[in-house]
Design a protein around this motif. Structure first.
Motif, PDB file in Angstrom:
ATOM      1  N   HIS A 160       0.846  -1.203   0.000  1.00  0.00           N
ATOM      2  CA  HIS A 160       0.000   0.000   0.000  1.00  0.00           C
ATOM      3  C   HIS A 160       0.878   1.249   0.000  1.00  0.00           C
ATOM      4  O   HIS A 160       0.648   2.188  -0.766  1.00  0.00           O
ATOM      5  N   THR A 161       1.892   1.263   0.855  1.00  0.00           N
ATOM      6  CA  THR A 161       2.794   2.412   0.912  1.00  0.00           C
ATOM      7  C   THR A 161       3.547   2.580  -0.397  1.00  0.00           C
ATOM      8  O   THR A 161       3.695   3.693  -0.917  1.00  0.00           O
ATOM      9  N   LYS A 162       4.035   1.464  -0.946  1.00  0.00           N
ATOM     10  CA  LYS A 162       4.747   1.514  -2.226  1.00  0.00           C
ATOM     11  C   LYS A 162       3.825   2.068  -3.316  1.00  0.00           C
ATOM     12  O   LYS A 162       4.274   2.840  -4.182  1.00  0.00           O
ATOM     13  N   ALA A 163       2.555   1.709  -3.276  1.00  0.00           N
ATOM     14  CA  ALA A 163       1.598   2.215  -4.268  1.00  0.00           C
ATOM     15  C   ALA A 163       1.475   3.733  -4.188  1.00  0.00           C
ATOM     16  O   ALA A 163       1.388   4.418  -5.219  1.00  0.00           O
ATOM     17  N   LEU A 164       1.474   4.270  -2.967  1.00  0.00           N
ATOM     18  CA  LEU A 164       1.373   5.725  -2.812  1.00  0.00           C
ATOM     19  C   LEU A 164       2.608   6.418  -3.381  1.00  0.00           C
ATOM     20  O   LEU A 164       2.516   7.524  -3.939  1.00  0.00           O
ATOM     21  N   ILE A 165       3.764   5.779  -3.240  1.00  0.00           N
ATOM     22  CA  ILE A 165       4.979   6.330  -3.841  1.00  0.00           C
ATOM     23  C   ILE A 165       4.859   6.328  -5.359  1.00  0.00           C
ATOM     24  O   ILE A 165       5.223   7.302  -6.029  1.00  0.00           O
ATOM     25  N   GLU A 166       4.335   5.231  -5.897  1.00  0.00           N
ATOM     26  CA  GLU A 166       4.185   5.135  -7.356  1.00  0.00           C
ATOM     27  C   GLU A 166       3.157   6.139  -7.873  1.00  0.00           C
ATOM     28  O   GLU A 166       3.313   6.692  -8.968  1.00  0.00           O
ATOM     29  N   ILE A 167       2.099   6.373  -7.115  1.00  0.00           N
ATOM     30  CA  ILE A 167       1.123   7.402  -7.505  1.00  0.00           C
ATOM     31  C   ILE A 167       1.799   8.770  -7.556  1.00  0.00           C
ATOM     32  O   ILE A 167       1.593   9.550  -8.489  1.00  0.00           O
ATOM     33  N   LYS A 168       2.618   9.035  -6.560  1.00  0.00           N
ATOM     34  CA  LYS A 168       3.360  10.307  -6.515  1.00  0.00           C
ATOM     35  C   LYS A 168       4.280  10.439  -7.720  1.00  0.00           C
ATOM     36  O   LYS A 168       4.492  11.546  -8.240  1.00  0.00           O
ATOM     37  N   ASN A 169       4.820   9.300  -8.181  1.00  0.00           N
ATOM     38  CA  ASN A 169       5.729   9.300  -9.334  1.00  0.00           C
ATOM     39  C   ASN A 169       4.994   9.128 -10.670  1.00  0.00           C
ATOM     40  O   ASN A 169       5.631   8.899 -11.702  1.00  0.00           O
TER      41      ASN A 169
END
Length: 205
Positions: A160-169
C-alpha cells in the motif's frame, strides 16, 4: 485501522492504580472517547513504570496501546513517537527476530505513511518484513499460521505504501496493481469489514 491490544493480565503484580487505569482506558476506548482514553493510557504507563519498570515488556505494551489510540485520534506524529519508544524497549529486551519488534516497526511505518513520509515508511516496512521472514524461518510448525498471517498483513501494508509512492511518481498502472494485490491480502487475512482493507479500496476509487 487498528484495534486496542490486550491489556496486562498479570493482576497479582499490578497495583490497584494500574488496574483501574487499564480498566478506565479500555472503557473510554470502547465508548469512543479517545481523548479520555489517552489520558488514562498515560496514567497506566506511569503506574506500569513503577510496578514493572521503564523498560519492561508490559510497559512497552501499554505504550503501544497509547500509540494505537493516538493513531486512531489522527495524532500521527505523537503515535510515531510512542511506537518509536516501544521499538526502543523491545530491541533491548527481546531477541532481534522477535515478531513484536516487527509489529512496532510496522506501526511506525503506518504512522509515517499518514504523515506522507512514504520513503521513510517503506524503509520501516522493509525492516519489519525482514524480521518476519527470519522469524518464520525459525518458527515451529504450530506457530507458523499466525506468523504467516502477520507477515502477510505487513507485506500488504508495505505494498500500500509503495503504491502511494508510485502514484506520486505518476506510475498509476503499477500503483493500481499494488493496491489490488494489497487489498486481496487484507481481504483474505482480515475480512471485508476491516478498516485496512477499506483504506486500500479508497485508494483504488
Amino acid at each position: 485501522l487498528l484495534i486496542i491490544l490486550l491489556f496486562v493480565n498479570n493482576v497479582n503484580s499490578q497495583s490497584l492504580e494500574l488496574r483501574e487505569s487499564l480498566q478506565n482506558t479500555k472503557a473510554s476506548y470502547s465508548e469512543g472517547n479517545l481523548k479520555e482514553a489517552i489520558n488514562f493510557a498515560l496514567k497506566a504507563i506511569e503506574f506500569s513504570k513503577i510496578d514493572f519498570g521503564k523498560e519492561h515488556y508490559y510497559t512497552a505494551t501499554l505504550i503501544e496501546n497509547l500509540g494505537i489510540i493516538q493513531y486512531e485520534s489522527l495524532m500521527y506524529k505523537d503515535a510515531e513517537i510512542s511506537f518509536q519508544e516501544v521499538l526502543s524497549i523491545r530491541k533491548k529486551i527481546l531477541k532481534e527476530d522477535h515478531t513484536d519488534i516487527a509489529e512496532a516497526l510496522n506501526f511506525i511505518a503506518l504512522s509515517n505513511r499518514k504523515l506522507q513520509q512514504y520513503d521513510t515508511a517503506l524503509n520501516y516496512h522493509n525492516e519489519a518484513l525482514l524480521i518476519m521472514s527470519r522469524a518464520i524461518a525459525k518458527s515451529n510448525p504450530n506457530a507458523m499460521n499466525e506468523q504467516n498471517r502477520k507477515g502477510a498483513l505487513f507485506r500488504a501494508s508495505a505494498m500500500h505504501t509503495k503504491a502511494l509512492i508510485e502514484i506520486k511518481n505518476k506510475n498509476i498502472d503499477y500503483a493500481i496493481g499494488l493496491l489490488k494485490t494489497s487489498s486481496k491480502i487484507f481481504y483474505n487475512s482480515l475480512g471485508k469489514d476491516k478498516s485496512q482493507l477499506i483504506e486500500t479500496y479508497k485508494e483504488l476509487i
